[in-house]
Design a protein around this motif. Structure first.
Motif, PDB file in Angstrom:
ATOM      1  N   CYS A  12       0.811  -1.223   0.000  1.00  0.00           N
ATOM      2  CA  CYS A  12       0.000   0.000   0.000  1.00  0.00           C
ATOM      3  C   CYS A  12       0.845   1.275   0.000  1.00  0.00           C
ATOM      4  O   CYS A  12       2.066   1.243   0.053  1.00  0.00           O
ATOM      5  CB  CYS A  12      -0.920  -0.004   1.218  1.00  0.00           C
ATOM      6  N   ASN A  15       3.517   1.758   2.547  1.00  0.00           N
ATOM      7  CA  ASN A  15       4.821   1.206   2.197  1.00  0.00           C
ATOM      8  C   ASN A  15       5.579   2.114   1.223  1.00  0.00           C
ATOM      9  O   ASN A  15       6.795   2.259   1.331  1.00  0.00           O
ATOM     10  CB  ASN A  15       4.654  -0.194   1.593  1.00  0.00           C
ATOM     11  N   CYS A  48       4.867  -6.716   1.599  1.00  0.00           N
ATOM     12  CA  CYS A  48       3.447  -6.657   1.963  1.00  0.00           C
ATOM     13  C   CYS A  48       2.920  -8.066   2.203  1.00  0.00           C
ATOM     14  O   CYS A  48       3.276  -8.989   1.481  1.00  0.00           O
ATOM     15  CB  CYS A  48       2.674  -6.026   0.810  1.00  0.00           C
ATOM     16  N   SER A  49       2.064  -8.224   3.209  1.00  0.00           N
ATOM     17  CA  SER A  49       1.496  -9.539   3.539  1.00  0.00           C
ATOM     18  C   SER A  49       0.005  -9.612   3.307  1.00  0.00           C
ATOM     19  O   SER A  49      -0.634 -10.568   3.744  1.00  0.00           O
ATOM     20  CB  SER A  49       1.719  -9.855   5.022  1.00  0.00           C
ATOM     21  N   CYS A  82       5.979  -5.487   6.007  1.00  0.00           N
ATOM     22  CA  CYS A  82       5.044  -6.335   6.746  1.00  0.00           C
ATOM     23  C   CYS A  82       5.434  -7.812   6.784  1.00  0.00           C
ATOM     24  O   CYS A  82       5.218  -8.487   7.780  1.00  0.00           O
ATOM     25  CB  CYS A  82       3.640  -6.126   6.201  1.00  0.00           C
ATOM     26  N   ARG A 171       1.353  -4.440  11.774  1.00  0.00           N
ATOM     27  CA  ARG A 171       1.601  -3.007  11.974  1.00  0.00           C
ATOM     28  C   ARG A 171       1.311  -2.569  13.413  1.00  0.00           C
ATOM     29  O   ARG A 171       1.531  -1.402  13.757  1.00  0.00           O
ATOM     30  CB  ARG A 171       0.745  -2.182  11.012  1.00  0.00           C
ATOM     31  N   GLN A 202      -4.137   3.557   8.070  1.00  0.00           N
ATOM     32  CA  GLN A 202      -5.035   2.438   7.757  1.00  0.00           C
ATOM     33  C   GLN A 202      -6.488   2.863   7.881  1.00  0.00           C
ATOM     34  O   GLN A 202      -7.347   2.396   7.152  1.00  0.00           O
ATOM     35  CB  GLN A 202      -4.753   1.233   8.656  1.00  0.00           C
TER      36      GLN A 202
HETATM   37 FE1  F3S Z   1       0.226  -2.163   3.526  1.00  0.00          FE
HETATM   38 FE2  F3S Z   1       0.478  -4.661   2.790  1.00  0.00          FE
HETATM   39 FE3  F3S Z   1       1.416  -3.928   5.076  1.00  0.00          FE
HETATM   40  S1  F3S Z   1      -1.230  -3.392   2.392  1.00  0.00           S
HETATM   41  S2  F3S Z   1       0.177  -2.233   5.746  1.00  0.00           S
HETATM   42  S3  F3S Z   1       2.097  -3.216   3.094  1.00  0.00           S
HETATM   43  S4  F3S Z   1       0.366  -5.810   4.671  1.00  0.00           S
END
Ligand code: F3S
Ligand code: SAH
Ligand code: SF4
Length: 440
Positions: A12, A15, A48-49, A82, A171, A202
């Motif tokens: 996102c 990041n 990202c997860s 993440c 997070r 978020q």
């Molecule tokens: Fe964003 Fe992915 Fe982390 S959407 S908050 S980078 S799990």
């Protein structure tokens, strides 16, 4: 030649923003940005997860980097973001070519960890969640790519625990930056010539609630309204649960707040929303949406949807199709539900098969694409002020800019028009994803 870094960002905007601060730390160590991964002395993956496919991309990339490292053992490899938080030591155990793993709260440690790695200390893992660090965000120099647009994180973490979502685990709990800290950064950005800022969190609508002193997103909006030089304030993401009517009033009263709201509804069925732990009903959502549109008639509203959540029946899926027709979003990001280990939904029994998920996704996209196209066609023949962003990737002779509602208008490159200018654009043709027109 000096040392070079190469950072790849997944996930996102948070990041994207973190990457700028990661790159800022590397710049302070004397690194410059490498033109390609192959030329780099250090490669960092900011991961990202959110869904399985996001993680798979990273594992694929690590395989590629492994081959690079076989040729160049001095190459440093760092995993941040993440997946670093989620997998901790496991990443290095599985892939020893990784030199360090730093969670989202450890951008502050990067310079120290890289310096030590250069001196031979490898396999460092730091993933303690430290909310204090959110207060020191402005200490981190950000190597921003644009001189016009800037991300400004206003908070970290999330307390909502939607049953499908991994974010609260990777997070941590919601921690807000103070209004003074944020306005200080924005004032600085204005002084440097930035025109547009995007406030990131978020759930921006929960901003400040952790202070328990009455601070909220409306108060932040009012404070930012007074910063001179900034033309537009965007924000992402809004959560329907914490968005109050008073907050909508604060947005409507601010001429700088962009007329775009990303308001993820996730589903059109109340039982699904309950099982997702979203904390609102469709009735509440529609009431909020109509208030938003009443206060800001020109607002562009976009959303996120999840299809194939456990227990989703054909009837429930149809409710989402109906919602799309009723709500008339300008666009919708549709995602296939991806079970995340450790979240409650991953343990629910009635998981949906892949074929059904894909068919439902297609049906949602078909309906929404039709609506997006109709909305964009309705803009034909009208004039909108756009903030000019520069040439399109495909064609240097075609430039683009965005309306306050975040719609992209492509126009022929025009003499005397520069990046960062605000100009009037006439829309000549609305397509599903973009608009074409010319400056007037
Ligand atoms: Fe964003 Fe992915 Fe982390 S959407 S908050 S980078 S799990
Ligand atoms: N905080 C934002 C969402 C951040 S994640 C909010 O609550 O609206 C961005 C989007 O990813 C979500 O809106 C959701 O649609 C999607 N998403 C999150 N977890 C997912 C999962 N496990 N499978 C599929 N999509 C998911
Ligand atoms: Fe995830 Fe829900 Fe938090 Fe959004 S509000 S980040 S979907 S837990």
């Amino acid at each position: 030649m000096g040392k070079q870094y190469y950072t790849i960002t997944y996930g996102c905007q948070m990041n994207e923003s973190d990457t700028e601060r990661i790159n800022g730390q590397l710049a302070e160590l004397g690194y410059t940005e490498a033109p390609a991964m192959e030329a780099a002395d250090i490669v960092i993956l900011n991961t990202c997860s959110i869904r399985q496919n996001a993680e798979e991309k990273v594992y694929g990339k690590i395989g590629e980097i492994k081959r690079m490292k076989e040729k160049n053992p001095d190459l440093l490899v760092g995993i941040m973001g993440c997946m670093a938080q989620e997998n901790k030591e496991k990443l290095i155990a599985r892939m020893p070519i990784i030199d360090f793993v730093l969670g989202p709260y450890h951008i502050h440690d990067l310079k120290e960890v890289v310096t030590e790695a250069l001196a031979g200390r490898r396999h460092v893992v730091r993933t303690r969640m430290n909310p204090e660090r959110v207060k020191d965000y402005s200490e981190l120099h950000a190597a921003r790519k644009s001189h016009i647009f800037a991300w400004v994180p206003i908070m970290q973490g999330c307390n909502k625990f939607c049953t499908y979502c991994i974010v609260p685990y990777v997070r941590g709990r919601q921690t807000s930056r103070t209004v003074e800290d944020i306005t200080g950064e924005v004032r600085q950005l204005a002084a440097e010539g930035y025109k547009e800022i995007t406030l990131l969190g978020q759930n921006v609508n929960s901003y400040g609630l952790d202070f328990r002193d009455g601070t909220d997103f409306g108060a932040l909006i009012r404070a930012l309204d007074e910063v001179e030089g900034i033309e537009r304030v965007r924000y992402m993401t809004s959560h329907p649960r914490d968005m109050t009517f008073a907050m909508v009033d604060a947005m409507a009263a601010s001429p700088k707040v962009a007329r775009h709201m990303h308001l993820p509804v996730q589903h059109g069925d109340n039982e699904m929303l309950r099982r997702m732990n979203r904390g609102y009903t469709i009735e509440h959502f529609m009431e909020l949406l109509s208030y938003v549109r009443q206060k800001m008639p020109d607002i562009v509203v976009t959303t996120d949807l999840i299809t194939g959540f456990p227990g989703e029946t054909e009837e429930m899926h149809k409710a989402t199709l109906r919602l799309l027709r009723e709500a008339q979003f300008d666009s919708a990001y549709t995602f296939i539900y991806s079970p995340r280990q450790g979240t409650p939904a991953a343990r629910m029994e009635d998981q949906i098969g892949d074929d059904v998920k894909h068919r439902r996704l297609q049906e949602l996209m078909d309906v929404e694409n039709e609506i997006s196209l109709a909305k964009n066609r309705a803009m034909e023949g009208k004039v909108y002020p756009i903030l000019v962003e520069g040439p399109t990737k495909q064609d240097e002779s075609r430039w683009y800019g965005r309306t306050s509602g975040n719609k992209m208008i492509i126009f022929p490159k025009t003499e005397g028009v520069f990046v960062g200018d605000v100009r009037d654009a006439l829309v000549e043709q609305g397509q599903t994803w973009v608009l074409k027109g010319r400056l007037v």
